[in-house]
Design a protein around this motif. Structure first.
Motif, mmCIF file in Angstrom:
data_model
loop_
_atom_site.group_PDB
_atom_site.id
_atom_site.type_symbol
_atom_site.label_atom_id
_atom_site.label_comp_id
_atom_site.label_asym_id
_atom_site.label_seq_id
_atom_site.Cartn_x
_atom_site.Cartn_y
_atom_site.Cartn_z
ATOM 1 N N ALA A 104 -24.518 9.766 18.376
ATOM 2 C CA ALA A 104 -26.133 9.941 18.206
ATOM 3 C C ALA A 104 -26.153 11.516 18.554
ATOM 4 O O ALA A 104 -25.301 11.963 19.494
ATOM 5 N N TYR A 105 -26.941 12.277 17.971
ATOM 6 C CA TYR A 105 -27.342 13.416 18.373
ATOM 7 C C TYR A 105 -28.961 13.912 17.969
ATOM 8 O O TYR A 105 -29.288 13.423 17.231
ATOM 9 N N ALA A 106 -29.410 14.866 18.615
ATOM 10 C CA ALA A 106 -30.435 15.654 18.358
ATOM 11 C C ALA A 106 -30.419 17.134 18.361
ATOM 12 O O ALA A 106 -29.726 17.644 19.182
ATOM 13 N N VAL A 107 -30.886 17.782 17.248
ATOM 14 C CA VAL A 107 -30.806 19.173 17.311
ATOM 15 C C VAL A 107 -31.848 19.833 18.107
ATOM 16 O O VAL A 107 -33.027 19.566 18.117
ATOM 17 N N ILE A 108 -31.333 20.891 19.093
ATOM 18 C CA ILE A 108 -32.149 21.440 19.853
ATOM 19 C C ILE A 108 -32.577 22.657 19.588
ATOM 20 O O ILE A 108 -33.650 22.985 19.603
ATOM 21 N N THR A 109 -31.811 23.574 19.000
ATOM 22 C CA THR A 109 -32.070 24.958 18.358
ATOM 23 C C THR A 109 -30.987 25.333 17.347
ATOM 24 O O THR A 109 -30.009 24.594 17.213
ATOM 25 N N THR A 110 -31.152 26.520 16.771
ATOM 26 C CA THR A 110 -30.038 27.212 16.131
ATOM 27 C C THR A 110 -29.177 27.950 16.806
ATOM 28 O O THR A 110 -29.552 28.456 17.757
ATOM 29 N N ARG A 111 -27.909 28.122 16.129
ATOM 30 C CA ARG A 111 -26.990 29.146 16.962
ATOM 31 C C ARG A 111 -27.559 30.623 17.101
ATOM 32 O O ARG A 111 -27.605 31.197 18.127
ATOM 33 N N GLU A 112 -28.372 31.060 15.957
ATOM 34 C CA GLU A 112 -28.804 32.209 15.941
ATOM 35 C C GLU A 112 -30.041 32.845 17.183
ATOM 36 O O GLU A 112 -30.227 33.755 17.542
#
Length: 442
Positions: A104-112
């Motif tokens: 499972a995973y959750a997106v925290i922010t973008t690489r940029e």
């Protein structure tokens, strides 16, 4: 009762449902099928029917409002693959389950949006996590979790999944505030609050701050340090519990409260000044700025761990000693403030059995009847006539206790035993009865 079961301690079971979010816990009913689904998950895991077991377990995490599912957990079964989406505040947890693996995973922010400071922060955060860890996937920073399903049970999945969900929710808000990241990813599931409700909350906050400032001016000029602390902290807990702001306000409340109770070289006067500066900052917000800190979000897990009644009683006893001291020395305003401070402090800091939480919420509702009346709840106390709706209060106490008497045979309603003459007497007798509640399982 085992620790994994404490998830249930954050849900309401009674018919007196709340139409608004109060506090950071889950204002919802558990899935009415939760016990059966959990038992089915246990049996399926034992029989090596892993996919089926996980589906039962994930369905047991669903919560309900007015007997309708909140869609906080969505499941798609593809025979040998189970995919799910779980909502926790501003975070979306996505997972895949096979017979042998859980991921499972959750997106925290973008690489940029990452820089050296953010990366250093995440390395420190990784050390604090037990099950999950941060990683770069494609163009995103994610918080991920991977488990072996060989000897899986519902108890074994609870804490890892909870850690992932709670930390993803917190971290998205944290990075947005501390590192001034103007963009928060994956927010399409967040819903705006009704404009009328926001106006009520804004007006209430301004009224509370004005009342607090007036109270501060009425305190004695000498030996008033603790009085100032109680007054300011009570206001901040009131804003957090009743208004439930997000974003920068939530982060600053968390930091200011933690900072105040941290033992360090700073004097209490300095800590009070920091609280006062924060309150003044809130007061200076215009309505348009205020609106940006509020949203509706689905929750699956509550952030606080279960607290024993012994710990709660110790806190109440200590706070009541201060109440009696201020009342004896005729600082009646401060004594009244402590009566409001006690339930708000407990609701902010402790994980509570649902009946105990409902009882504390009821007290807060009585003490803030004007605010609840503005939200179109039936007022339990008339500020003008200073009269209580005794029958409604007694009924609400019974609803918070009677459903649990099969589990706790010595748990008894106490509405008739309360003193309804003044708000202070009502609150004081309420605390004395809370201390006598017996949550011992027989």
């Amino acid at each position: 009762m085992s620790d994994w079961f404490q998830r249930l301690f954050h849900h309401h079971h009674t018919t007196r449902l709340l139409r608004h979010q109060f506090g950071r816990g889950i204002n919802a009913q558990i899935n009415p099928e939760e016990p059966r689904l959990f038992d089915l998950a246990v049996e399926a895991f034992r029989a090596d029917r892993t996919i089926e077991a996980f589906e039962y377990y994930l369905r047991s995490l669903e919560n309900f409002s007015q007997n309708q599912p909140n869609q906080n957990v969505l499941i798609e079964n593809k025979d040998d693959l189970l995919e799910f989406t779980l909502y926790q505040g501003c975070a979306i947890v996505r997972g895949k389950i096979t017979k042998h693996n859980f991921s499972a995973y959750a997106v925290i922010t973008t690489r940029e949006l990452m820089d050296v400071a953010v990366k250093r922060h995440l390395l420190e955060r990784n050390d604090l996590l037990t099950y999950a860890n941060y990683a770069i996937h494609d163009n995103d920073l994610i918080l991920k979790l991977s488990l072996d399903n060989t000897t899986m049970t519902p108890q074994k999945i609870f804490y890892p999944l909870r850690e992932l969900a709670l930390n993803a929710d917190y971290e998205k808000e944290y990075l947005h505030y501390h590192y001034e990241k103007q963009e928060m990813v994956e927010v399409e599931h967040l819903q705006a609050l009704d404009e009328d409700e926001l106006q009520i909350k804004y007006d209430a906050m301004q009224e509370w701050i004005t009342a607090c400032q007036k109270e501060l001016t009425q305190l004695p000029s000498n030996d008033n340090i603790s009085m100032i602390s109680f007054t300011l902290l009570s206001l901040i807990f009131q804003i957090d519990y009743l208004l439930v702001p997000h974003g920068d306000i939530m982060q600053e409340i968390f930091e200011k409260v933690n900072s105040f109770f941290t033992e360090d070289e700073r004097l209490v006067e300095q800590k009070n000044d920091e609280l006062l500066t924060f309150v003044q900052k809130l007061q200076s917000l215009d309505f348009e700025s205020f609106k940006s800190y509020f949203y509706k979000a689905k929750l699956t897990f509550s952030p606080t761990e279960h607290t024993t009644t012994e710990e709660l009683n110790m806190f109440i006893e200590g706070a009541l000693e201060k109440y009696h001291w201020f009342k004896h020395h005729r600082y009646t305003h401060v004594a009244s403030t402590i009566n409001q401070y006690i339930p708000l402090y407990i609701l902010y800091n402790y994980g509570l059995h649902p009946s105990y939480r409902e009882l504390l919420h009821l007290l807060v509702e009585v003490q803030n009847s004007t605010f609840f009346a503005a939200l179109e709840y039936k007022p339990l106390y008339d500020v003008q006539t200073q009269r209580f709706d005794k029958s409604a209060i007694i009924s609400a106490i019974e609803e918070a206790i009677i459903p649990y008497q099969k589990q706790f045979a010595n748990l008894t309603p106490f509405g008739e035993a309360l003193n309804y003459t003044t708000m202070d007497e009502f609150s004081h007798t309420y605390f004395l009865n809370l201390k006598n509640l017996d949550y011992t399982e027989l």
